[in-house]
Design an enzyme around this catalytic site. Structure first.
Site, mmCIF file in Angstrom:
data_model
loop_
_atom_site.group_PDB
_atom_site.id
_atom_site.type_symbol
_atom_site.label_atom_id
_atom_site.label_comp_id
_atom_site.label_asym_id
_atom_site.label_seq_id
_atom_site.Cartn_x
_atom_site.Cartn_y
_atom_site.Cartn_z
ATOM 1 N N ASP A 227 -8.381 -3.580 -3.371
ATOM 2 C CA ASP A 227 -8.394 -2.444 -2.443
ATOM 3 C C ASP A 227 -9.701 -1.695 -2.634
ATOM 4 O OD1 ASP A 227 -6.893 -0.518 -0.579
ATOM 5 O OD2 ASP A 227 -7.496 0.786 -2.231
ATOM 6 N N GLU A 323 -8.839 -7.001 2.338
ATOM 7 C CA GLU A 323 -8.513 -6.420 3.637
ATOM 8 C C GLU A 323 -9.601 -6.730 4.654
ATOM 9 O OE1 GLU A 323 -6.055 -2.409 3.163
ATOM 10 O OE2 GLU A 323 -7.924 -2.353 2.028
ATOM 11 N N CYS A 380 9.946 -0.998 -3.144
ATOM 12 C CA CYS A 380 11.080 -1.370 -2.291
ATOM 13 C C CYS A 380 10.651 -1.875 -0.923
ATOM 14 C CB CYS A 380 12.030 -0.186 -2.132
ATOM 15 S SG CYS A 380 11.302 1.227 -1.251
ATOM 16 N N CYS A 396 7.449 7.499 -2.754
ATOM 17 C CA CYS A 396 8.385 6.805 -1.869
ATOM 18 C C CYS A 396 9.627 7.657 -1.656
ATOM 19 C CB CYS A 396 8.747 5.440 -2.463
ATOM 20 S SG CYS A 396 9.866 4.474 -1.404
ATOM 21 N N CYS A 399 12.973 4.966 -2.742
ATOM 22 C CA CYS A 399 13.308 4.616 -4.132
ATOM 23 C C CYS A 399 12.760 5.612 -5.144
ATOM 24 C CB CYS A 399 12.801 3.217 -4.468
ATOM 25 S SG CYS A 399 11.000 3.050 -4.449
ATOM 26 N N ASP A 406 -4.252 4.032 -4.312
ATOM 27 C CA ASP A 406 -5.045 2.806 -4.341
ATOM 28 C C ASP A 406 -4.359 1.710 -5.147
ATOM 29 O OD1 ASP A 406 -6.939 4.150 -2.860
ATOM 30 O OD2 ASP A 406 -8.083 4.791 -4.614
#
Length: 485
Positions: A227, A323, A380, A396, A399, A406
């Protein structure tokens, strides 16, 4: 550029060396590069002259069959026409024999390629930004370059000189043993050589067909996701759970203070003025050279750092996931453009692409540009609808996972390599769990803006906005033109 038939087990590789020419040799180098520019401008003018002639004749009412014939821009046609013109055209008769024929061939080949790109772009057969009609090259702005494909092209036995056609033997700043050893052993064959003036020095780049055996990587069974970012240059997360952070060197930012000082010195000197024809003073030339030296050092440091990083990554991991970044679009952000350009996102992906394919048995996977690697939970698989750039910690809602933004994106990219096996691209369920449905906000739809809402309201009410009327008029005009054609 000429295409060579590469033998099995051979790859085409470039060996670049810095030259150390004396005064007469530098004059000859500039003369050859100037000859390439003159030949290019002549070819562009020779081809486009028939275009403008036909357009003028059409206004006179001359029938289509009697118009001036199109001039071909293929390289053989340009060579034939130039060989006839150089003996009669007063622009060439006095000096064309001073340079190698390869110098003129360089300009003609570049012109033929430019016209081919323009024609393919016009027909929609060329990817990328639309190519315009070739234009004349300026003597002041054009980068000096010349390519040699025939004649005496070799690396001398002493390892400190190279020989080029008409230029003779030129000393190099660095040893040429890396290429000389391969040529003498019969594992390399020189195809062409290109000299160019770049970052304040002359460089000779040899295009060589080299026998290269695929080198096994250190960890062939490990997958790594990369990344890229501005705060940190890259975050590497592999399939074993290890996460590494590569700091951003920020070479340009570190040199801003020195650049500001040298730029102020340049501004206080008497520089050139094209409007009045004023020549720069010697003090301005000296100050400008000092400022350029800072820019050249920044570019060299950046190139060295990126090569070391990509070489280390390609030699360690068996699978690399990156990417597909739209770097050109990212550079339109005026607040981040300088930092993104300094990091070199596009150069990292380009180097990884050829280093994994030619040097190591490494598989490289490019994630889709719309893959929400930062918005997806690596635990998740839940996807956030929005995640602004200033939010550097991913939390999140499903979860409760809390992780650096990053690091989370790198883990998701590493898990993307298992998509073909498990059908998921989530780091937390590479082996067992099915893919978690993604909520709204992780698609490719354009976000609704104030202008878009106005347009939708206008269409609902039957009104037509000004830009819609312009679009309808343009479409109707194009349709009429196609019908007439």
């Amino acid at each position: 550029m000429t295409k060579f038939q590469t033998q099995p087990g051979f790859v085409v590789q470039a060996f670049r060396f810095a030259l150390d020419p004396n005064a007469s040799q530098e004059h000859a180098l500039r003369s050859h590069c100037g000859a390439a520019r003159v030949a290019y401008n002549w070819a562009v003018g020779w081809v486009t002259a028939s275009w403008w002639q036909r357009r003028a004749e059409e206004t006179y009412g001359i029938p289509q069959k009697e118009l001036t014939e199109w001039r071909s821009w293929s390289l053989p046609s340009l060579r034939k026409a130039f060989n006839e013109a150089k003996h009669t055209d007063p622009r060439f008769t006095a000096w064309w024999e001073e340079n190698s024929k390869e110098a003129y061939n360089t300009g003609l080949a570049n012109a033929a390629a430019a016209f081919d790109n323009y024609a393919k772009s016009k027909r929609g057969q060329r990817k990328g930004k639309r190519a315009g009609m070739p234009r004349f090259k300026s003597k002041r702005k054009t980068r000096l370059a010349c390519r040699f494909t025939t004649g005496t092209i070799r690396v001398d036995a002493d390892g400190r000189h190279v020989t080029l056609p008409r230029l003779g033997t030129i000393r190099t700043h660095e040893p040429t043993g890396s290429l000389r050893t391969r040529v003498h052993a019969g594992t390399a064959r020189v195809l062409s050589a290109t000299v160019r003036h770049e970052r304040g020095r002359w460089l000779a780049s040899f295009q060589v067909e080299v026998r290269r055996d695929i080198v096994r990587v250190a960890r062939p069974d490990v997958v790594v996701g990369i990344d890229l970012g501005v705060k940190t240059l890259a975050v590497l997360a592999d399939s074993t759970g290890e996460i590494r952070t590569i700091p951003n060197p920020r070479h340009y930012d570190r040199s801003l203070k020195l650049l500001g000082r040298t730029s102020r010195t340049v501004s206080r000197r008497q520089g050139p003025d094209r409007r009045t024809g004023r020549k720069p003073s010697k003090r301005w030339v000296k100050a400008n050279a000092a400022r350029n030296k800072v820019h050249h050092r920044v570019g060299n440091l950046r190139t060295d750092a990126l090569h070391k990083f990509t070489t280390a990554v390609a030699a360690e991991y068996g699978t690399i996931v990156v990417e597909d970044l739209h770097v050109a679009g990212m550079l339109r952000n005026r607040r981040l453009a300088r930092h993104i350009a300094d990091a070199g996102f596009g150069e990292i992906n380009r180097q990884l692409n050829y280093k994994t394919g030619q040097r190591h048995a490494t598989r490289m996977i490019v994630a889709d540009r719309w893959y929400p690697s930062s918005k997806t939970c690596s635990g998740c698989g839940a996807v956030k609808a929005k995640l602004p750039l200033h939010v550097r910690t991913y939390e999140c809602d499903a979860c409760g996972l809390v992780i650096d933004r990053d690091d989370n994106a790198a883990l998701n990219l590493a898990a993307l390599a298992a998509t073909a096996v498990t059908g998921t691209g989530v780091a937390g369920d590479q082996d067992t769990a099915p893919a978690v449905p993604k909520p709204r906000g992780a698609d490719r739809k354009t976000r609704t803006t104030r202008t878009r809402r106005k347009a939708e309201a206008g269409r609902a009410g039957g009104a037509t906005l000004p830009h819609q009327r312009q679009t309808e008029t343009r479409d109707r005009t194009q349709a009429e033109a196609l019908t007439l054609w």
